[in-house]
Design a protein around this motif. Structure first.
Motif, PDB file in Angstrom:
ATOM      1  N   SER A  96       0.837  -1.211   0.000  1.00 27.18           N
ATOM      2  CA  SER A  96       0.000   0.000   0.000  1.00 27.18           C
ATOM      3  C   SER A  96       0.867   1.255   0.000  1.00 27.18           C
ATOM      4  O   SER A  96       2.059   1.199   0.347  1.00 27.18           O
ATOM      5  N   ARG A  97       0.220   2.350  -0.371  1.00 28.87           N
ATOM      6  CA  ARG A  97       0.934   3.628  -0.362  1.00 28.87           C
ATOM      7  C   ARG A  97       1.335   4.014   1.056  1.00 28.87           C
ATOM      8  O   ARG A  97       2.406   4.533   1.296  1.00 28.87           O
ATOM      9  N   GLU A 122       3.614  -0.141 -12.458  1.00 28.89           N
ATOM     10  CA  GLU A 122       2.779  -0.685 -11.371  1.00 28.89           C
ATOM     11  C   GLU A 122       3.081  -0.060  -9.997  1.00 28.89           C
ATOM     12  O   GLU A 122       2.263  -0.183  -9.085  1.00 28.89           O
ATOM     13  N   ALA A 124       4.030   3.280  -9.817  1.00 28.36           N
ATOM     14  CA  ALA A 124       4.062   4.738 -10.061  1.00 28.36           C
ATOM     15  C   ALA A 124       3.300   5.508  -8.984  1.00 28.36           C
ATOM     16  O   ALA A 124       3.742   6.577  -8.555  1.00 28.36           O
ATOM     17  N   ASP A 125       2.165   4.971  -8.501  1.00 30.84           N
ATOM     18  CA  ASP A 125       1.396   5.707  -7.479  1.00 30.84           C
ATOM     19  C   ASP A 125       2.176   5.824  -6.172  1.00 30.84           C
ATOM     20  O   ASP A 125       2.100   6.832  -5.473  1.00 30.84           O
ATOM     21  N   ARG A 126       2.989   4.814  -5.868  1.00 28.48           N
ATOM     22  CA  ARG A 126       3.810   4.886  -4.661  1.00 28.48           C
ATOM     23  C   ARG A 126       4.917   5.926  -4.815  1.00 28.48           C
ATOM     24  O   ARG A 126       5.192   6.701  -3.910  1.00 28.48           O
ATOM     25  N   GLU A 128       4.848   8.542  -6.696  1.00 30.79           N
ATOM     26  CA  GLU A 128       4.182   9.845  -6.644  1.00 30.79           C
ATOM     27  C   GLU A 128       3.915  10.266  -5.198  1.00 30.79           C
ATOM     28  O   GLU A 128       4.180  11.402  -4.808  1.00 30.79           O
ATOM     29  N   ALA A 129       3.396   9.321  -4.400  1.00 33.51           N
ATOM     30  CA  ALA A 129       3.058   9.624  -2.996  1.00 33.51           C
ATOM     31  C   ALA A 129       4.322  10.016  -2.220  1.00 33.51           C
ATOM     32  O   ALA A 129       4.307  10.963  -1.432  1.00 33.51           O
ATOM     33  N   LYS A 132       5.530  13.465  -3.331  1.00 35.85           N
ATOM     34  CA  LYS A 132       4.633  14.498  -2.766  1.00 35.85           C
ATOM     35  C   LYS A 132       4.930  14.740  -1.301  1.00 35.85           C
ATOM     36  O   LYS A 132       4.788  15.844  -0.792  1.00 35.85           O
ATOM     37  N   ARG A 174       8.290   6.195 -14.334  1.00 35.56           N
ATOM     38  CA  ARG A 174       9.055   6.645 -13.170  1.00 35.56           C
ATOM     39  C   ARG A 174       9.342   8.130 -13.247  1.00 35.56           C
ATOM     40  O   ARG A 174       9.247   8.843 -12.265  1.00 35.56           O
ATOM     41  N   ALA A 177       6.209  10.062 -12.606  1.00 32.14           N
ATOM     42  CA  ALA A 177       5.782  10.005 -11.201  1.00 32.14           C
ATOM     43  C   ALA A 177       6.651  10.888 -10.304  1.00 32.14           C
ATOM     44  O   ALA A 177       6.356  11.060  -9.125  1.00 32.14           O
TER      45      ALA A 177
END
Ligand code: KIV
Length: 285
Positions: A96-97, A122, A124-126, A128-129, A132, A174, A177
């Motif tokens: 999970s993030r 797969e 990329a959302d991590r 990004e988080a 951020k 990458r 992100a």
């Protein structure tokens, strides 16, 4: 004299813009960090390769967060000028993030300047988080050893056109992100060259040829501490033989009575020795 300015992720990007090659190497301990930093590298990766080269484990997937943090702390205590990147181990960011954030923060608190995560689109959302949240991230595409079970071993990647295109997509994901650099491991050279051309962020290659913005290597492979180094490394020294000869000499010297020698121990003052002997005589009576 003031300490030299530390290398930052921004410096990596600027180096690419200026066409300057980036040099990275792994290190896992305080003395190793001091040595590689003094040699002038730009970045130190506290890699999960520590599992094999330092801990004697069969693969990177067996090293834990706790063990990785222990090594990051040791490297950070050397206060290197080089950028320190902590390698997020298997299952520390996949679920999970929030888990990825918690574990990446632990790396930063342990003294890392950035973290590295394996995988492409797969994860990329991590990435990004983390970016951020203010955590610089280095990507890792091509051969991703934490997935050797699904990949089917430590294979050369990108040999087929479709696979090559997917690697390019992974690297681009990458960059999009927010990663500041990406490691490309064990791909055919043309794929790494094309990724390097198309990305604004620098590519740091290992076993992926010369047409990259930088190179990274495992310290133990270049100094002769690995029994069977991969084909893409170069042995610059045989530290294992040097250490073994030193220990053999020590063994010989202790057994023959030559160690410790003159000047390697301290003696009692004559008056104290006299008093001590007197005490012993009284004790023995
Ligand atoms: O852990 C490691 O040493 C690595 C390098 C191979 C890039 O990830």
């Amino acid at each position: 004299m003031s300490a030299p300015r530390r290398v930052t992720p921004r410096d990596f990007v600027k180096k690419k813009q200026r066409g300057e090659r980036i040099v990275m190497i792994t290190a896992y301990s305080y003395p190793q960090a001091r040595i590689v930093d003094a040699a002038g590298v730009d970045g130190i990766l506290v890699g999960d390769s520590v599992a094999m080269v330092e801990l004697g484990l069969p693969a990177t997937i067996y090293v834990s967060m706790k063990e990785m943090l222990h090594h990051v702390r040791a490297v950070a205590r050397a206060r290197p000028r080089a950028l320190v990147v902590g390698d997020m181990p298997f299952m520390s960011y996949e679920r999970s993030r929030s888990e990825a954030l918690r574990n990446a923060a632990a790396f930063i608190r342990a003294g890392a300047d950035a973290v590295k995560l394996e995988g492409g689109a797969e994860v990329a959302d991590r990435v990004e988080a983390l970016v951020k949240a203010g955590i610089p991230v280095m990507g890792h595409v091509g051969l991703t050893p934490q997935r050797f079970l699904t990949i089917g071993g430590y294979r050369l990647m990108g040999k087929k056109a479709e696979q090559a295109a997917k690697l390019l997509e992974d690297a681009k994901a990458r960059e999009d992100a927010g990663a500041f650099a990406v490691v490309i491991e064990n791909t055919v050279a043309e794929v790494a060259a094309e990724i390097t051309k198309r990305l604004r962020i620098p590519t740091i290659c290992i076993g992926s040829g010369p047409w990259c913005d930088g190179q990274i290597i495992v310290l133990h492979d270049i100094v002769g501490l690995t029994e069977e180094p991969p084909y893409f490394t170069r042995r610059y020294a045989d530290v294992a033989s040097v250490m073994r000869r030193a220990v053999e000499s020590y063994v010989e010297d202790v057994r023959s009575g030559r160690f410790p020698g003159e000047g390697m121990y301290r003696r009692m003052k004559p008056e104290e020795l006299e008093a001590f002997r007197k005490l012993l005589r009284e004790l023995d009576r």
